[in-house]
Write a protein that holds these residues in place. Structure first.
Motif: not given
Length: 577
Positions: A40, A43-44, A47-48, A51-52, A60-61, A64, A67-68
């Motif tokens: 992860v 990817l995290a 995306r952070a 996309d964040g 969004t950041g 992610w 999630l990590l």
């Protein structure tokens, strides 16, 4: 000691891994949880950023990153469960090794007539624990490496497949370099460990004997001997250092070259549509997961893997394996050709480097099926001869062969030594009798009757009664040991005054039973009647060793003639001139 035999060493490892398949499944499942951050993390981060935070969406950041963080918490739980799963595999492995060591120590003590010594205890405490810890480390490292590599490759393929072309080739090259160097590394690491132990042993011996060394003015010679050990260890260390350079090279190629290639390939990746977050994510995969996993594998297998093989090699005695002579005593009335034959070639033995030899340049041939009585004054070397023939002692010079095999390498089951003080362990009478070989009830009854143990069995109330040394008289302990040896498949039996606590009639019964049993029988005589029952007599008088029949020894040996002349059959006189 020769290098460990791979099949012998790997056998207990395979048994440990196959013993409980559920534990392997459990280990694999929790390993997925423990290595989840490796899947992860990149990817995290990507995306952070892309996309964040980079897109003006901090929520969004943070999502992610949260999630990590959650994955790391899962990994912490997985790590705890992995430790427990590894322990469930390793602890039975430890118990099996410990049982092997204890059984081996007891078997040797029974064969030699001595209780388990300090060496066996030290080996069970030190080597077994070393093997257990090394095995746990190897399982942990190899498992972590495999799951981490799979996780990283899946993560990179999901994030930006093109980066695999930059990461995978150097990683595989570094892994191949390490695997190719592993055999040489293991050999050099093992040589260094053994050289270090020999140096420590040499220094300990020197320190313990400083007074004697000074008294004998042997400082230079001892210093030279210790210096040789130190120099040997230094050579082993230099050799290990040279091979260790390959380990460093493999880590540089497989762990850090991918980082350089990703950085150098950044323009190409950007051209393929990768953003800043993707580049940082790819670097996180390599630097935070792939490179540490390779480093742990190199370190773990390069050190703990070698320690595991060395420890198992010693515990399983594969470095100097016992040799099985061909054939067995097929029946109690005879044996196969050549089984039990013994030979001494120019054997000299002394108890210490400055002591007078107890046995000096002895040549002796004992053919299969012979029955020899050894006669001589107390302290002349009769028990030393018995210990040399059974491999309990090693000669200073010369060779001691049994069935053509060096005595100290002969399988313990091929010879039995019973000393004056017989060894009986706590357990049932049947366990004591059948410890050296499984036997049918009929065979046990035959052995008991043959050596005269029937009355003791009746007194104890049967074979299932628990016995120990304090429960039995010295004579009863000797009878138990004699019956145990009678049941054993050994082709060479040595009775070192093993009937000294028996009365003459019981002694005669026991010796005649072993003479009928087959194989080779050597009796350190306690009474002259033992010599009269033997086919040949070996007389040790301190100046020479003579071998022949009773009549031949009367003519050839003044000592034997004197003993025979003094002997009074009615008094059962003992051979203590």
């Amino acid at each position: 000691m020769s290098p460990p035999n791979g099949h012998v060493v790997n056998r207990p490892l395979r048994r440990a891994l196959r013993r409980d398949p559920y534990q392997l499944v459990r280990l694999a499942g929790w390993s997925v949880a423990e290595t989840a951050p490796s899947l992860v993390i990149g990817l995290a981060i990507a995306r952070a950023i892309d996309d964040g935070f980079g897109a003006g969406r901090p929520a969004t950041g943070f999502a992610w990153l949260a999630l990590l963080g959650g994955v790391w918490l899962l990994a912490a739980v997985g790590a705890r469960q992995v430790v427990m799963a590894v322990a469930a595999i390793v602890e039975p492995f430890r118990e099996e090794l410990l049982a092997h060591v204890v059984d081996d120590a007891l078997r040797h003590s029974v064969m030699s007539g001595r209780g388990p010594g300090a060496a066996a205890v030290a080996r069970s405490n030190l080597q077994v624990e070393l093997a257990r810890d090394a095995f746990a480390s190897v399982i942990t490292v190899v498992r972590s490496f495999a799951f981490t590599v799979v996780s990283v490759m899946l993560g990179l393929a999901t994030l930006v497949p093109e980066v695999l072309a930059l990461v995978l080739p150097p990683f595989v090259a570094g892994l191949v370099i390490f695997l190719l160097s592993l055999r040489a590394l293991a050999r050099r690491q093992r040589d260094f460990i053994l050289a270090d132990e020999r140096t420590a042993g040499s220094l300990a011996t020197m320190v313990g004997g400083l007074r004697d060394i000074t008294a004998c003015r042997a400082e230079e010679r001892v210093a030279g001997d210790v210096g040789l050990r130190v120099a040997e260890q230094a050579r082993a260390a230099r050799s290990l250092a040279r091979v260790t350079a390959l380990r460093t090279l493999s880590l540089a190629v497989g762990g850090w070259l991918p980082v350089l290639l990703v950085l150098a390939g950044t323009p190409w990746l950007v051209g393929e549509g990768a953003g800043a977050g993707v580049i940082l994510g790819a670097l996180a995969y390599v630097t935070q997961s792939l490179t540490p996993a390779l480093g742990n594998l190199v370190e773990g297998l390069g050190i703990n893997g070698v320690r595991l093989r060395v420890a198992l090699g010693r515990l399983l005695r594969d470095g100097d394996p016992p040799v099985r002579a061909r054939g067995r005593i097929a029946a109690r009335d005879g044996g196969d050709g050549g089984a039990g034959a013994a030979e001494l070639r120019g054997v000299t033995f002394a108890y210490g480097p400055h002591a007078e030899p107890v046995i000096d340049g002895l040549d002796l041939s004992v053919p299969e099926g012979d029955h020899i009585a050894v006669v001589g004054p107390s302290g002349i070397g009769k028990s030393t001869l018995a210990a040399l023939l059974t491999g309990v002692l090693a000669p200073g010079t010369g060779q001691v062969l049994v069935c053509g095999v060096p005595a100290d390498r002969l399988d313990p089951a091929d010879r039995v030594l019973i000393p004056q003080e017989a060894y009986v362990f706590r357990g049932s009478l049947l366990e004591n009798l059948t410890y050296l070989a499984a036997a049918s009830p009929e065979a046990v009854d035959d052995a008991v009757a043959a050596v005269g143990l029937t009355n003791l069995v009746a007194r104890l109330g049967g074979y299932s009664t628990e016995i120990h040394s304090g429960l039995l008289s010295p004579a009863e302990r000797q009878l138990v040991a004699l019956a145990r040896a009678y049941l054993a498949p050994a082709r060479l039996v040595i009775l070192d005054e093993a009937t000294c606590h028996l009365d003459p009639a019981a002694e005669a019964r026991a010796e005649e039973a072993f003479a009928r049993r087959g194989g080779t029988l050597l009796v350190i005589a306690h009474r002259l009647t033992s010599a009269l029952r033997a086919r040949r007599v070996l007389v040790m008088d301190g100046t020479s060793v003579r071998l022949g029949t009773h009549e031949e020894m009367l003519a050839a040996s003044p000592l034997y003639a004197d003993l025979a002349g003094q002997w009074n059959p009615s008094s059962a006189q003992e051979l203590v001139p």
